[in-house]
Design a protein around this motif. Structure first.
Motif, PDB file in Angstrom:
ATOM      1  N   VAL A 384       1.464   1.428  -0.508  1.00  0.00           N
ATOM      2  CA  VAL A 384       2.515   2.201   0.157  1.00  0.00           C
ATOM      3  C   VAL A 384       3.875   1.624  -0.212  1.00  0.00           C
ATOM      4  O   VAL A 384       4.016   0.403  -0.370  1.00  0.00           O
ATOM      5  N   PRO A 385       4.893   2.471  -0.424  1.00  0.00           N
ATOM      6  CA  PRO A 385       6.248   1.935  -0.602  1.00  0.00           C
ATOM      7  C   PRO A 385       6.791   1.388   0.719  1.00  0.00           C
ATOM      8  O   PRO A 385       6.512   1.935   1.797  1.00  0.00           O
ATOM      9  N   ILE A 386       7.552   0.310   0.616  1.00  0.00           N
ATOM     10  CA  ILE A 386       8.104  -0.346   1.799  1.00  0.00           C
ATOM     11  C   ILE A 386       9.622  -0.409   1.661  1.00  0.00           C
ATOM     12  O   ILE A 386      10.145  -0.869   0.640  1.00  0.00           O
ATOM     13  N   LEU A 387      10.318   0.032   2.681  1.00  0.00           N
ATOM     14  CA  LEU A 387      11.772  -0.083   2.740  1.00  0.00           C
ATOM     15  C   LEU A 387      12.113  -1.117   3.804  1.00  0.00           C
ATOM     16  O   LEU A 387      11.874  -0.886   4.995  1.00  0.00           O
ATOM     17  N   SER A 388      12.638  -2.268   3.387  1.00  0.00           N
ATOM     18  CA  SER A 388      12.985  -3.342   4.314  1.00  0.00           C
ATOM     19  C   SER A 388      14.495  -3.374   4.484  1.00  0.00           C
ATOM     20  O   SER A 388      15.246  -3.383   3.500  1.00  0.00           O
ATOM     21  N   VAL A 389      14.955  -3.415   5.715  1.00  0.00           N
ATOM     22  CA  VAL A 389      16.373  -3.257   6.027  1.00  0.00           C
ATOM     23  C   VAL A 389      17.029  -4.627   6.212  1.00  0.00           C
ATOM     24  O   VAL A 389      16.560  -5.460   6.995  1.00  0.00           O
ATOM     25  N   ASP A 390      18.128  -4.845   5.502  1.00  0.00           N
ATOM     26  CA  ASP A 390      18.915  -6.074   5.638  1.00  0.00           C
ATOM     27  C   ASP A 390      20.083  -5.813   6.586  1.00  0.00           C
ATOM     28  O   ASP A 390      21.222  -5.615   6.150  1.00  0.00           O
ATOM     29  N   TYR A 391      19.771  -5.803   7.862  1.00  0.00           N
ATOM     30  CA  TYR A 391      20.784  -5.517   8.868  1.00  0.00           C
ATOM     31  C   TYR A 391      21.760  -6.687   8.996  1.00  0.00           C
ATOM     32  O   TYR A 391      21.464  -7.827   8.644  1.00  0.00           O
ATOM     33  N   SER A 392      22.944  -6.406   9.523  1.00  0.00           N
ATOM     34  CA  SER A 392      23.964  -7.445   9.716  1.00  0.00           C
ATOM     35  C   SER A 392      23.512  -8.415  10.802  1.00  0.00           C
ATOM     36  O   SER A 392      22.836  -8.028  11.764  1.00  0.00           O
TER      37      SER A 392
END
Length: 696
Positions: A384-392
């Motif tokens: 599965v593709p994974i989108l990981s978020v680099d939040y502030s």
């Protein structure tokens, strides 16, 4: 040994071992004793006394702690954990005591080392006894089945007060990590050595190569002197500021450490860093897809700003190499790749699944880069593709900036799933610790805004209550090398915006901007290999108690009446029976209890959310650790959702610390725990969520 069984045998064995050593080492009265013999006799006498006091206390807790589990198939709560930690300590003492009794008179017996280790465990046993008394106070004062004192500020203040004054160094010296899986202890020892070495150079206001070189020179003394290491670790965790913690934990993103991690991780065909501009979005209403609802970009604290993400995919899929997606790539970011396909091969079609990930780090540190290792494995295992978020990160970006950015990234992913290699027929949110909190609150925000909620949530050891309210598992912050209360409270205060000023991030900076790469590499180098021989040297326990008057002024205890360990009739300000005092430190911890109302905001502490804000959440799968200070967060949140009729599962893994996902390549146990998380995510994608009453 199972809980609730053979405790009589344990305490009998402890008493026999103590008596054997006392008898053997006392010797004939007309012969002088060696210093080691005298120390050991004194130590074993104290251990025997602690054991006699602990037996009825353990009996009380084991008789009732099952009432605080999520259900009968999920044994796990802070009371069980404290008893389990005590069990580990006692079994080690029994084993060491038998060894000493059998080998004391042999030629190569290292008397000073073995006596010092026994003294350290005696100190640890004393402090664990104090924690069990505090836990019993919680048991007596809380409502039936409740693990938190949410309505009793005095209990929480007493908990913090005890933490600030009690001696903790013994848990970070010779006894470091005794409660965890043996395969993880060398890693924990390495972390502590590197932390105290880095802390000493940081405290001297050095920087760059000078700081790293100084750390290299000073680390040796912490390897050979466990007591010094423990005392220094206690000082660091109690008093160094948030900047230190951000800098130290971001060392995991140095080129050296990330390079080492990548050697053990799976190779993926797509690893792209994306920067999405702050543009308004239009998404279909969940209640009527024919209508659209606007989604604003994040604006809290400094106005609209871009959101950074990382796309990871084990296989290259349609859309992932499109020109439309390449517009969002950051060309100067490290580790960006779309692997070239072999001649004649074809891209895979879009996956029907999409995983959106929010990383942990206490809201103050790390990025998706720190979590790449297990994310790559997940992408392969789940395909599965994974989108990981680099939040502030806080404190520069306190609540609600991270929540706004994560929600915006989720909505952007729904709208642009064709670029991510997915049709998003099923979307799962996954995160650990702070990221687990964001998974839950993003879903709450989706419901509030009327957009599609995810199809499920997998939250590993999430923080669902961002206050310092007392619970039995949070008593573990006294002994936890990865989550001490001093560090936890700093993270909570930073995210809540307590006594800090926000500043707009500088363009182009990274989480390592305050620390040069050569520094990170040298510090990483100096810690490698130190752990294999860390516990073999040096004597003497360190206890530095307060004077009697100091203790009384700190404790503010009005009366010292004798009470039975099982009696509910504790005095108003008394947590310990007459004749017992824990060991106290020479310096107080600096703990600021969050006092601003933000920590009770449902989008900060979802455990406090009213039912109408939680009703309608997708299936929530919680994976917690029995030895995590945040265990009770998961247990209570799971109970709350279950009692509302919301679909929820809880799995409690054994012998692992908080943050075990980041350790998944270090031990078999952490890999097994990571696989459990994968199975929970797969259940969301395959619509195999069990009923809310089930836990496995």
């Amino acid at each position: 040994m199972r809980f609730g069984m053979d405790w009589g045998l344990v305490f009998t064995s402890l008493k026999v071992v103590c008596e054997e050593n006392i008898t053997a080492l006392s010797g004939p009265h007309d012969l002088p004793q060696s210093d080691a013999s005298r120390r050991l006799v004194t130590c074993m006498s104290k251990i025997r006394d602690h054991g006699e006091a602990l037996e009825p206390l353990v009996s009380c807790l084991t008789a009732v702690y099952h009432h605080y589990d999520f259900d009968s198939d999920t044994p796990g709560n802070g009371y069980r954990t404290l008893v389990k930690v005590l069990q580990s300590c006692l079994l080690h003492i029994i084993q060491k005591g038998r060894y000493i009794a059998s080998n004391y008179n042999r030629a190569f017996f290292r008397a000073d080392h073995n006596v010092s280790e026994m003294e350290a465990y005696c100190s640890a046993l004393c402090q664990l006894r104090a924690l069990l008394y505090l836990a019993q106070r919680l048991l007596n004062d809380n409502d039936y089945g409740q693990l938190y004192s949410l309505q009793d500020g005095e209990l929480s203040r007493r908990f913090v007060r005890e933490y600030t004054s009690m001696h903790k160094a013994c848990f970070y010296g010779r006894c470091l990590g005794f409660q965890f899986s043996p395969t993880l202890r060398p890693f924990l020892q390495t972390i502590v050595i590197s932390m105290v070495s880095f802390g000493e150079s940081y405290d001297k206001l050095q920087s760059g190569l000078g700081m790293a070189a100084f750390s290299l020179l000073t680390s040796g003394k912490y390897v050979i002197d466990p007591e010094l290491r423990g005392a220094e670790f206690e000082r660091i965790t109690q008093n160094l500021d948030m900047k230190f913690w951000k800098t130290f934990w971001n060392l995991t993103e140095s080129e050296l450490l990330s390079g080492l991690a990548s050697l053990a991780s799976n190779t993926v065909e797509v690893n792209l860093v994306l920067t999405v501009p702050p543009e308004p979005l239009l998404l279909p209403l969940a209640s009527d897809p024919k209508l659209l609802t606007p989604v604003s970009p994040p604006v809290a604290h400094w106005g609209p700003g871009p959101v950074h993400m990382r796309l990871i995919s084990y296989e290259l899929r349609e859309g992932q190499d499109s020109e439309e997606l390449m517009v969002f790539t950051c060309t100067n970011a490290p580790q960006i790749s779309v692997s070239l396909l072999p001649f004649g091969s074809q891209k895979r079609p879009p996956s029907p699944w999409l995983l959106v990930h929010f990383h942990g780090g206490g809201f103050v540190a790390q990025t998706s880069k720190s979590h790449e290792n297990y994310l790559k494995s997940w992408s392969k295992d789940l395909n599965v593709p994974i989108l990981s978020v680099d939040y502030s990160l806080a404190p520069e970006a306190p609540f609600p900036r991270a929540l706004e950015e994560c929600f915006y990234a989720y909505c952007w992913a729904l709208k642009n799933c064709h670029l991510l290699g997915s049709t998003a027929e099923r979307v799962c949110l996954a995160g650990d610790s702070a990221g687990g909190n964001l998974c839950i609150t993003v879903s709450m925000k989706a419901m509030a805004c009327g957009v599609r909620v995810p199809d499920g949530i997998m939250a590993a050891y999430p923080a669902t209550l961002l206050t310092t309210d007392a619970s039995p598992s949070r008593l573990l912050t006294l002994i936890d090398p990865l989550l001490p209360l001093g560090v936890l409270s700093k993270c909570l205060n930073a995210y809540a915006g307590f006594d800090c000023q926000t500043v707009e991030p500088t363009e182009g900076t990274t989480t390592l901007s305050a620390l040069r790469r050569d520094t990170a590499s040298l510090i990483s180098d100096l810690t490698m290999g130190a752990s294999n021989w860390i516990q073999s040297f040096l004597p003497a326990e360190v206890a530095g108690p307060f004077t009697v008057s100091d203790r009384r002024s700190l404790s503010n205890e009005a009366d010292r009446r004798s009470v039975s360990p099982c009696s509910p009739d504790f005095s108003e300000h008394r947590d310990y029976p007459e004749g017992f005092e824990p060991l106290y430190s020479e310096r107080l911890a600096v703990i600021q209890m969050p006092s601003c109302p933000i920590v009770k905001n449902p989008f900060v502490s979802p455990l406090l959310a009213p039912e109408d804000m939680l009703r309608g959440l997708p299936p929530v799968h919680l994976v917690a650790s029995a030895l995590d200070a945040l265990l009770d967060d998961s247990v209570m949140f799971a109970k709350k959702l279950r009692d509302m009729g919301q679909p929820v599962t809880l799995r409690v893994v054994e012998d692992l610390p908080h943050g075990f996902l980041s350790l998944s390549g270090l031990a078999k146990e952490t890999k097994v725990a990571s696989d459990i998380c994968v199975e929970r995510i797969r259940a969301v994608f395959q619509q195999q969520s069990p009923p809310s009453s089930m836990c496995r």
